[in-house]
Design a protein around this motif. Structure first.
Motif, mmCIF file in Angstrom:
data_model
loop_
_atom_site.group_PDB
_atom_site.id
_atom_site.type_symbol
_atom_site.label_atom_id
_atom_site.label_comp_id
_atom_site.label_asym_id
_atom_site.label_seq_id
_atom_site.Cartn_x
_atom_site.Cartn_y
_atom_site.Cartn_z
ATOM 1 N N ARG A 108 49.431 -9.697 29.613
ATOM 2 C CA ARG A 108 49.005 -8.725 28.595
ATOM 3 C C ARG A 108 48.857 -7.355 29.256
ATOM 4 N NH1 ARG A 108 44.005 -12.288 26.365
ATOM 5 N NH2 ARG A 108 43.508 -12.257 28.580
ATOM 6 N N ILE A 109 49.362 -6.333 28.577
ATOM 7 C CA ILE A 109 49.369 -4.989 29.170
ATOM 8 C C ILE A 109 48.787 -3.988 28.172
ATOM 9 C CG2 ILE A 109 50.861 -3.143 30.077
ATOM 10 C CD1 ILE A 109 52.883 -5.390 30.807
ATOM 11 N N ILE A 110 47.941 -3.092 28.670
ATOM 12 C CA ILE A 110 47.359 -2.047 27.823
ATOM 13 C C ILE A 110 47.674 -0.686 28.435
ATOM 14 C CG2 ILE A 110 45.230 -1.150 26.765
ATOM 15 C CD1 ILE A 110 44.744 -4.426 28.196
ATOM 16 N N LEU A 111 48.172 0.247 27.601
ATOM 17 C CA LEU A 111 48.341 1.647 28.024
ATOM 18 C C LEU A 111 47.019 2.343 27.766
ATOM 19 C CD1 LEU A 111 51.765 2.737 26.426
ATOM 20 C CD2 LEU A 111 51.334 1.800 28.708
ATOM 21 N N ASP A 112 46.379 2.835 28.802
ATOM 22 C CA ASP A 112 45.011 3.342 28.639
ATOM 23 C C ASP A 112 44.755 4.451 29.667
ATOM 24 O OD1 ASP A 112 42.339 3.633 28.066
ATOM 25 O OD2 ASP A 112 41.722 1.706 28.898
ATOM 26 N N SER A 113 45.311 5.640 29.407
ATOM 27 C CA SER A 113 45.264 6.731 30.394
ATOM 28 C C SER A 113 43.884 6.898 31.018
ATOM 29 C CB SER A 113 45.656 8.054 29.734
ATOM 30 O OG SER A 113 46.756 7.893 28.909
ATOM 31 N N GLY A 114 42.854 6.973 30.177
ATOM 32 C CA GLY A 114 41.501 7.289 30.661
ATOM 33 C C GLY A 114 40.647 6.069 30.960
ATOM 34 N N CYS A 115 41.234 4.888 30.929
ATOM 35 C CA CYS A 115 40.507 3.633 31.195
ATOM 36 C C CYS A 115 39.312 3.489 30.240
ATOM 37 C CB CYS A 115 40.062 3.578 32.655
ATOM 38 S SG CYS A 115 39.893 1.891 33.264
ATOM 39 N N ARG A 116 39.612 3.706 28.930
ATOM 40 C CA ARG A 116 38.550 3.668 27.907
ATOM 41 C C ARG A 116 38.289 2.271 27.369
ATOM 42 N NH1 ARG A 116 39.882 6.746 22.909
ATOM 43 N NH2 ARG A 116 42.103 6.538 23.309
ATOM 44 N N ILE A 117 39.064 1.316 27.800
ATOM 45 C CA ILE A 117 38.991 -0.028 27.197
ATOM 46 C C ILE A 117 37.552 -0.560 27.217
ATOM 47 C CG2 ILE A 117 39.663 -1.152 29.396
ATOM 48 C CD1 ILE A 117 41.154 -3.230 27.580
ATOM 49 N N PRO A 118 37.047 -1.015 26.078
ATOM 50 C CA PRO A 118 35.696 -1.595 26.074
ATOM 51 C C PRO A 118 35.664 -2.834 26.960
ATOM 52 C CG PRO A 118 36.465 -1.183 23.830
ATOM 53 C CD PRO A 118 37.646 -0.992 24.739
ATOM 54 N N ARG A 119 34.662 -2.901 27.819
ATOM 55 C CA ARG A 119 34.632 -4.008 28.789
ATOM 56 C C ARG A 119 34.404 -5.357 28.107
ATOM 57 N NH1 ARG A 119 36.639 0.290 30.785
ATOM 58 N NH2 ARG A 119 36.185 0.845 32.939
ATOM 59 N N GLU A 120 33.999 -5.348 26.821
ATOM 60 C CA GLU A 120 33.825 -6.609 26.108
ATOM 61 C C GLU A 120 35.044 -6.948 25.238
ATOM 62 O OE1 GLU A 120 32.182 -3.846 25.686
ATOM 63 O OE2 GLU A 120 32.148 -3.299 23.579
ATOM 64 N N ALA A 121 36.144 -6.192 25.386
ATOM 65 C CA ALA A 121 37.349 -6.442 24.579
ATOM 66 C C ALA A 121 37.861 -7.868 24.792
ATOM 67 C CB ALA A 121 38.436 -5.432 24.941
ATOM 68 N N LYS A 122 38.353 -8.472 23.699
ATOM 69 C CA LYS A 122 38.837 -9.871 23.794
ATOM 70 C C LYS A 122 39.981 -10.002 24.793
ATOM 71 C CE LYS A 122 37.825 -11.268 19.075
ATOM 72 N NZ LYS A 122 38.443 -10.949 17.786
ATOM 73 N N ILE A 123 40.763 -8.943 24.936
ATOM 74 C CA ILE A 123 41.929 -8.999 25.818
ATOM 75 C C ILE A 123 41.521 -9.160 27.290
ATOM 76 C CG2 ILE A 123 42.230 -6.526 26.271
ATOM 77 C CD1 ILE A 123 45.199 -6.941 25.491
ATOM 78 N N LEU A 124 40.242 -8.942 27.569
ATOM 79 C CA LEU A 124 39.733 -9.088 28.944
ATOM 80 C C LEU A 124 39.061 -10.452 29.161
ATOM 81 C CD1 LEU A 124 38.194 -5.503 29.356
ATOM 82 C CD2 LEU A 124 40.419 -6.317 30.160
ATOM 83 N N ASP A 125 39.427 -11.424 28.312
ATOM 84 C CA ASP A 125 38.746 -12.723 28.362
ATOM 85 C C ASP A 125 39.210 -13.622 29.518
ATOM 86 O OD1 ASP A 125 41.269 -13.452 27.581
ATOM 87 O OD2 ASP A 125 40.707 -14.199 25.609
ATOM 88 N N GLY A 126 40.203 -13.145 30.288
ATOM 89 C CA GLY A 126 40.653 -13.928 31.445
ATOM 90 C C GLY A 126 41.594 -15.068 31.085
ATOM 91 N N ALA A 127 41.993 -15.169 29.810
ATOM 92 C CA ALA A 127 42.839 -16.290 29.382
ATOM 93 C C ALA A 127 44.289 -16.152 29.866
ATOM 94 C CB ALA A 127 42.803 -16.419 27.861
ATOM 95 N N SER A 128 44.708 -14.951 30.218
ATOM 96 C CA SER A 128 46.002 -14.789 30.884
ATOM 97 C C SER A 128 45.955 -13.494 31.693
ATOM 98 C CB SER A 128 47.169 -14.768 29.889
ATOM 99 O OG SER A 128 47.257 -13.530 29.254
ATOM 100 N N ARG A 129 46.911 -13.342 32.589
ATOM 101 C CA ARG A 129 46.930 -12.157 33.456
ATOM 102 C C ARG A 129 46.975 -10.897 32.592
ATOM 103 N NH1 ARG A 129 51.413 -10.648 38.137
ATOM 104 N NH2 ARG A 129 50.168 -8.960 39.056
ATOM 105 N N THR A 130 46.156 -9.917 32.909
ATOM 106 C CA THR A 130 46.052 -8.711 32.085
ATOM 107 C C THR A 130 46.115 -7.475 32.979
ATOM 108 O OG1 THR A 130 44.700 -9.956 30.522
ATOM 109 C CG2 THR A 130 44.600 -7.558 30.352
ATOM 110 N N LEU A 131 46.982 -6.533 32.604
ATOM 111 C CA LEU A 131 47.151 -5.297 33.368
ATOM 112 C C LEU A 131 46.743 -4.117 32.507
ATOM 113 C CD1 LEU A 131 50.825 -5.902 34.676
ATOM 114 C CD2 LEU A 131 48.680 -6.692 35.711
ATOM 115 N N VAL A 132 45.930 -3.229 33.056
ATOM 116 C CA VAL A 132 45.566 -1.990 32.364
ATOM 117 C C VAL A 132 46.223 -0.849 33.141
ATOM 118 C CG1 VAL A 132 43.690 -0.466 31.644
ATOM 119 C CG2 VAL A 132 43.363 -2.942 31.589
#
Ligand SMILES: NC(=O)c1ccc[n+]([C@@H]2O[C@H](COP(=O)([O-])OP(=O)(O)OC[C@H]3O[C@@H](n4cnc5c(N)ncnc54)[C@H](OP(=O)(O)O)[C@@H]3O)[C@@H](O)[C@H]2O)c1
Length: 211
Positions: free
Chosen positions: A75-99
């Motif tokens: 899973r990949i997120i385009l996030d220039s300012g690293c604004r992603i909420p740390r509780e976002a579901k995409i950060l659940d560790g269920a698969s490799r995730t790149l920001v």
């Protein structure tokens, strides 16, 4: 080699991908959901912009009920300012995730690897080169409109798939599949080749390829 870029989105009969509140709405029916999950499972990675994470909080996982053998894509997120909420579901560790972030914005994001690529916005060509080096051969871009625009305007889209639902959303400010700045002159437009149309449940799937 950079990955093949496949854009997939669902829009209303009047060409919107969400409501004017920019909140997710159900546009794919069950038949299309099954297609999307099979497509995700066939791709090496799925990408969204941080706007979609903030609006919809998607997990971007393949649902077991739609496929025989689950192979969760990166899973990949385009996030220039690293604004992603740390509780976002995409950060659940269920698969490799790149920001992907821009220079000077790298920060710790539990559940993801943070990669720097670009100065103002993520440099898409640079990012694709990094993904290619990781062995990612196919990248599914799921949105939102600004992200798809950045791939389209950079001439990076190999396949463009859009499911058109039987719903009408309306609203001049509701997001569309390709938002961003848009092309101004007709000679700048991107032409794509229609390769397949499929009646699917309550809507229709249009599949285009690079001309
Ligand atoms: N129906 C569908 O299929 C579907 C699918 C997905 C999303 N959506 C809808 O789409 C809407 C969100 O779309 P959106 O356009 O607001 O956001 P988006 O495309 O998801 O994210 C855009 C953001 O990504 C960041 N970004 C970093 N590098 C970029 C680059 N090179 N190009 C473009 N963006 C880059 C920018 O934020 P920073 O400057 O902070 O980095 C930018 O504002 C929501 O309403 C959602 O419901 C619908």
């Amino acid at each position: 080699m950079p990955p093949r870029v496949i854009v997939n989105c669902a829009m209303s009969a009047d060409g919107k991908i969400a409501s004017r509140m920019r909140k997710q709405v159900r546009l794919s029916d069950e038949a299309d959901m099954a297609r999307v999950h099979r497509l995700r499972n066939e791709c090496d990675a799925i990408l969204v912009g941080v706007g979609t994470v903030l609006a919809d909080d998607p997990s971007l996982l393949v649902k077991v009920k739609y496929v025989d053998e689950v192979k969760q894509p990166v899973r990949i997120i385009l996030d220039s300012g690293c604004r992603i909420p740390r509780e976002a579901k995409i950060l659940d560790g269920a698969s490799r995730t790149l920001v992907f972030v821009t220079e000077g914005h790298a920060a710790d994001v539990p559940g993801a690897e943070v990669l720097t690529c670009g100065k103002e916005r993520i440099d898409l060509n640079g990012m694709l080169a990094i993904l290619g080096d990781m062995g990612i051969g196919t990248l599914l871009v799921e949105g939102g409109g600004r992200t798809i625009w950045s791939f389209v305007s950079a001439g990076l889209v190999d396949e463009f798939k859009v499911f058109i639902s039987n719903r009408i959303i309306g609203g001049a400010n509701a997001p569309t599949p390709v938002d961003g700045e848009g092309f101004g002159e007709e000679n700048e437009f991107t032409n794509i080749r229609l390769v397949k149309t499929t009646m699917s449940g309550s809507g229709v799937l249009l599949e285009f390829e690079r001309e």
